[in-house]
Design a protein around this motif. Structure first.
Motif, PDB file in Angstrom:
ATOM      1  N   PHE A 253       0.925  -1.205  -0.070  1.00 20.41           N
ATOM      2  CA  PHE A 253       0.119   0.036   0.100  1.00 20.41           C
ATOM      3  C   PHE A 253       0.836   1.125  -0.157  1.00 20.41           C
TER       4      PHE A 253
ATOM      5  N   PRO B  96     -12.668   5.485   4.463  1.00 18.84           N
ATOM      6  CA  PRO B  96     -12.346   4.306   5.148  1.00 18.84           C
ATOM      7  C   PRO B  96     -10.732   4.139   5.100  1.00 18.84           C
TER       8      PRO B  96
ATOM      9  N   PHE C 189       2.846   1.531   4.068  1.00 18.60           N
ATOM     10  CA  PHE C 189       3.892   2.771   4.042  1.00 18.60           C
ATOM     11  C   PHE C 189       3.297   3.438   5.366  1.00 18.60           C
TER      12      PHE C 189
ATOM     13  N   ALA D  80      -0.105   4.013  -1.621  1.00 20.02           N
ATOM     14  CA  ALA D  80      -0.823   5.206  -2.034  1.00 20.02           C
ATOM     15  C   ALA D  80      -0.785   6.423  -0.845  1.00 20.02           C
TER      16      ALA D  80
ATOM     17  N   LYS E 127      -2.516  -2.099  11.791  1.00 21.80           N
ATOM     18  CA  LYS E 127      -3.024  -2.508  10.418  1.00 21.80           C
ATOM     19  C   LYS E 127      -2.812  -4.101  10.090  1.00 21.80           C
TER      20      LYS E 127
ATOM     21  N   ILE F 256      -8.003   1.809   3.993  1.00 19.66           N
ATOM     22  CA  ILE F 256      -8.180   0.594   3.042  1.00 19.66           C
ATOM     23  C   ILE F 256      -6.841  -0.348   3.591  1.00 19.66           C
ATOM     24  N   LEU F 257      -5.684  -0.019   4.004  1.00 25.58           N
ATOM     25  CA  LEU F 257      -4.893  -0.922   4.457  1.00 25.58           C
ATOM     26  C   LEU F 257      -5.279  -1.529   5.623  1.00 25.58           C
TER      27      LEU F 257
ATOM     28  N   LYS G 148       1.413   1.651  13.347  1.00 22.39           N
ATOM     29  CA  LYS G 148       0.940   1.476  12.248  1.00 22.39           C
ATOM     30  C   LYS G 148       0.930   0.124  11.791  1.00 22.39           C
TER      31      LYS G 148
HETATM   32  N1  CTP Z   1      -3.848   4.029   3.947  1.00 22.68           N
HETATM   33  C1  CTP Z   1      -4.983   3.442   3.420  1.00 22.68           C
HETATM   34  N2  CTP Z   1      -5.988   4.187   3.559  1.00 22.68           N
HETATM   35  C2  CTP Z   1      -6.397   5.352   4.247  1.00 22.68           C
HETATM   36  C3  CTP Z   1      -5.121   5.800   4.761  1.00 22.68           C
HETATM   37  C4  CTP Z   1      -4.069   5.370   4.809  1.00 22.68           C
HETATM   38  O1  CTP Z   1      -4.649   2.326   2.687  1.00 22.68           O
HETATM   39  N3  CTP Z   1      -7.580   5.980   4.092  1.00 22.68           N
HETATM   40  C5  CTP Z   1      -2.619   3.261   3.926  1.00 22.68           C
HETATM   41  C6  CTP Z   1      -1.295   4.065   3.159  1.00 22.68           C
HETATM   42  O2  CTP Z   1      -1.503   3.777   1.755  1.00 22.68           O
HETATM   43  C7  CTP Z   1      -0.224   3.729   3.876  1.00 22.68           C
HETATM   44  C8  CTP Z   1      -0.540   3.708   5.386  1.00 22.68           C
HETATM   45  O3  CTP Z   1      -2.154   3.397   5.164  1.00 22.68           O
HETATM   46  O4  CTP Z   1       0.130   2.246   3.483  1.00 22.68           O
HETATM   47  C9  CTP Z   1      -0.258   4.599   6.162  1.00 22.68           C
HETATM   48  O5  CTP Z   1      -0.763   5.782   5.868  1.00 22.68           O
HETATM   49  P1  CTP Z   1      -0.370   6.936   6.715  1.00 22.68           P
HETATM   50  O6  CTP Z   1      -1.160   8.171   5.924  1.00 22.68           O
HETATM   51  O7  CTP Z   1       0.817   7.216   7.044  1.00 22.68           O
HETATM   52  O8  CTP Z   1      -1.177   6.549   7.947  1.00 22.68           O
HETATM   53  P2  CTP Z   1      -2.598   7.101   8.694  1.00 22.68           P
HETATM   54  O9  CTP Z   1      -3.109   5.508   9.129  1.00 22.68           O
HETATM   55  O10 CTP Z   1      -3.551   7.376   7.446  1.00 22.68           O
HETATM   56  O11 CTP Z   1      -2.518   7.835   9.951  1.00 22.68           O
HETATM   57  P3  CTP Z   1      -2.009   9.319  10.020  1.00 22.68           P
HETATM   58  O12 CTP Z   1      -2.241  10.129   8.519  1.00 22.68           O
HETATM   59  O13 CTP Z   1      -2.976   9.861  11.053  1.00 22.68           O
HETATM   60  O14 CTP Z   1      -0.529   9.295  10.539  1.00 22.68           O
END
Ligand code: CTP
Ligand code: CA
Length: 210
Positions: free
Chosen positions: A87, A119, A138, A89, A156, A121-122, A152
């Motif tokens: 993941f 939502p 990521f 994105a 996740k 996704i990861l 994380k």
């Molecule tokens: N991700 C996802 N779906 C979302 C948000 C994040 O699949 N709605 C995935 C990203 O692709 C990445 C990971 O979760 O692989 C972490 O994303 P990041 O933005 O660093 O973390 P968040 O969980 O969104 O937390 P925050 O932004 O508050 O640090």
């Protein structure tokens, strides 16, 4: 052995009205490099990508999406067929709660827009989609990189997380190079600064070893 990779890449666009959207700073280069490297090594690749200016790597099944909700649906549909899901994105965490049919006019001196959470996704891969393959996330962090990335990883259900210090100006985002660390449950493996294709080869090698 040849595997089936699912890779998410790029930003998402969340419409505010018919002519505007909210997005994230992401060129998509890391996800596309991963897809290109995996395909080049003979693996099957499904690339689910938000809007990017990049050429789709040869030999990749390409699923273009725009919003986080569309990316969620595409991942839900394809993840069951993959052995390794990465993941990369930069998904918008929030989207406007209401999207008007008409353009927002500049009637007031201030503008307030209510956002609702997209939502994760990861975060849905294990619990909602029931995915049992290798899962790699990521983590984009500006502080406490390793600690936040490990949270994380656990939350996740990832096998490892690629931690990215996005406060550094010399690497990341639009750059073709990056310096990341791979965060596992019990240890951390810093990777030397390298171009995103070389990093992809390293990440794929670690993923195949799980
Ligand atoms: N991700 C996802 N779906 C979302 C948000 C994040 O699949 N709605 C995935 C990203 O692709 C990445 C990971 O979760 O692989 C972490 O994303 P990041 O933005 O660093 O973390 P968040 O969980 O969104 O937390 P925050 O932004 O508050 O640090
Ligand atoms: Ca986020």
């Amino acid at each position: 052995m040849k595997k089936h990779f699912l890779i998410t890449a790029g930003p998402t666009h969340e419409p505010l009205d018919p002519v505007r959207y909210l997005t994230n700073r992401s060129s998509g280069k890391m996800g596309y490099a991963l897809a290109g490297a995996a395909a080049h090594e003979g693996h099957r690749v499904t690339l689910i990508s938000g809007p990017c200016e990049l050429d789709v790597p040869t030999g990749v099944d390409f699923i273009p999406v725009e919003t986080a909700a569309e990316m969620y649906e595409a991942v839900k549909r394809y993840i069951g067929k993959s052995d390794i899901a990465i993941f990369a994105a930069a998904v918008a965490d929030y989207r406007p709660a209401h999207v008007p049919d008409q353009k927002i006019k500049k009637t007031g001196d201030t503008l307030t827009i209510e956002f609702i959470k997209n939502p994760d996704i990861l975060g849905s891969a294990r619990e909602v989609f029931g995915y049992q393959g290798t899962l790699i996330g990521f983590a984009a962090e500006t502080e406490n990189v390793e600690k936040n990335a490990r949270v994380k990883l656990q939350k996740k259900g990832c096998d490892f997380v690629v931690a990215n210090d996005v406060s550094r100006k010399d690497i990341g985002f639009d750059s073709s190079e990056n310096e990341v660390a791979l965060i596992f449950a019990e240890h951390t493996e810093p990777l030397p600064k390298a171009d995103k294709y070389q990093l992809s080869l390293d990440i794929i090698e670690r993923a195949l070893a799980i």
